[in-house]
Design a protein around this motif. Structure first.
Motif: not given
Ligand code: UDP
Length: 415
Positions: A25, A312, A314
């Motif tokens: 994120g 979050g 997602v």
């Molecule tokens: N994401 C992605 N591909 C994946 C898994 C996650 O592009 O296989 C991206 C998802 O779309 C989101 C980010 O990674 O934009 C995760 O952000 P989030 O705030 O949900 O969690 P964080 O990684 O910050 O804990």
């Protein structure tokens, strides 16, 4: 007023491939805000740490928006928890750069970058805006392993809140956590995270299922995110195991064997085996951002089972695609997901309650439709990168104007 803005994200490279260890994120936030600020007329430089000799030092992400990778410590991946020793080197590299370009404001991301911002302000007087992305004080209440650098981080986070010109909380819940667990001093604004609503849109569901190889009638429960214990994937697996009707569980996210996320992947795989879900679970590996709208659209429900979640992304990406979300009632998820209106909120770690919520959503088409429509509306009204970037742009402009008006006036000479 348009300005020269530096976004600093020591550990989260905005031009990195998203979806594997420690690239999530925060990386998306910095990249999207950078691109949108540039499209509003600002000049944006996004600074991060170079972690590989093969990496380009400068990447043009968009017109007037580039990623600059600075030397700070070894040219290799270093875990976030061990990065603090390279902060002075990063400050040194950045100061040399910032002296040649006069930035109107810096916006720092995660606590290491906040420390860099404070050091830079001391040298060059540039106003500092900070976003935590994760608060040690809250995270450490929710995880079993506390790193050796914990106290440094907690002290740093307090200094940043008390001394930055402005701290941006991404939800009212995060602002409340700052006040309860970090410090009562300092100025906090709430500006949420966003979604690129031109990209995250509902696609053709039948076509998406065909592309992904999912049967038309199959009920699909989707998880997207990093393999990290605090993401609570185990709770989701144990919840799906309690559902009587055959459900397909799709777990999307990258991992590298022997790294932290590889270890968590193996652990989750063994839980899947233990509860007898191997035949019904698909681990997709990292899903490219370009393919995510298809996954969200094709799923019946997207579950975000985190133990702790500062915001979050997602959850809001899924909502933007019209997919009902079931999320833990923690942190920023309580802000983006309105319980029973745009999704369902469930106590964290409670597999039984997650199972109940999943059962409800997959068996009630009317509920799915209602949550889906309200979810899309909520995203368009409150959580777009364009809107977020406009608010941030105004904040930087106010700070830059205040800096100019506070500068000592030159003495008028008397004839
Ligand atoms: N994401 C992605 N591909 C994946 C898994 C996650 O592009 O296989 C991206 C998802 O779309 C989101 C980010 O990674 O934009 C995760 O952000 P989030 O705030 O949900 O969690 P964080 O990684 O910050 O804990």
């Amino acid at each position: 007023m348009y300005g020269r803005i530096a976004l600093i994200s020591v550990n989260g490279d905005p031009s990195a491939v998203i979806g594997a260890e420690e690239a999530g994120g925060q990386n998306v936030y910095v990249r999207e805000v950078g691109k949108h600020l540039a499209s509003l007329g600002h000049q944006v430089d996004m600074f991060t740490r170079r972690i590989d000799p093969s990496q380009e030092e400068v990447v043009e992400e968009a017109p007037n928006c580039r990623t600059i990778r600075l030397a700070a410590g070894p040219l290799e991946f270093v875990k976030r928890d061990d990065l603090h020793s390279y902060i002075p080197h990063f400050v040194e590299s950045l100061t040399a750069y910032a002296r040649r370009h006069s930035y109107d404001a810096v916006h720092t991301h995660y606590w290491h970058s906040g420390m860099v911002g404070l050091a830079l302000r001391e040298k060059l007087g540039i106003p500092v805006v900070h976003t935590y992305h994760s608060l040690g004080a809250v995270k450490y209440m929710n995880v079993a392993e506390i790193p050796a650098s914990a106290q440094l981080r907690l002290n740093g986070e307090r200094r940043i809140l008390e001394q930055a010109d402005r701290v941006v909380a991404t939800s009212p819940q995060e602002a409340e956590h700052m006040r309860s667990y970090v410090s009562r001093k300092g100025s906090v604004d709430v500006i949420p995270c966003g979604v690129d609503i031109g990209h995250f849109v509902e696609t053709d569901r039948a076509e998406a299922r065909r592309v992904l190889g999912w049967a038309e009638q199959e009920k699909v429960v989707l998880y997207v995110g990093r393999f990290d214990k605090r993401k609570g994937i185990e709770t989701l697996v144990r919840a799906v195991a309690q559902i009587e009707e055959p459900v397909r569980l799709v777990i999307g996210g990258g991992y590298t064997p022997d790294r932290g996320d590889g270890v968590e992947f193996e652990r989750i795989r063994s839980v899947v085996e233990e509860v007898g879900l191997t035949g019904r679970t698909e681990f997709t590996g990292r899903i490219d951002q370009a393919d995510l709208p298809n996954y969200y659209t094709a799923a019946d429900v997207c579950v975000v089972p985190s133990h702790y979640e500062p915001f979050g992304l997602v959850a809001i990406e899924a909502m933007a695609c019209g997919t009902p979300v079931i999320a833990s009632a923690v942190g920023g998820l309580c802000y983006s997901v309105v319980n029973n209106e745009t999704g369902l909120l469930v106590p964290p770690r409670d597999a039984e309650r997650f199972a109940g919520a999943i059962r409800r959503v997959i068996t009630d088409a009317g509920l799915r439709e209602r949550l889906s429509l309200a979810g899309v509306r909520r995203i368009h009204d409150h959580f777009t990168w364009a809107g977020v970037s406009r608010q941030l742009g105004r904040l930087y402009a106010n700070l830059a104007a205040r800096r100019v008006s506070n500068r000592p006036q030159k003495q008028q000479s008397v004839a």
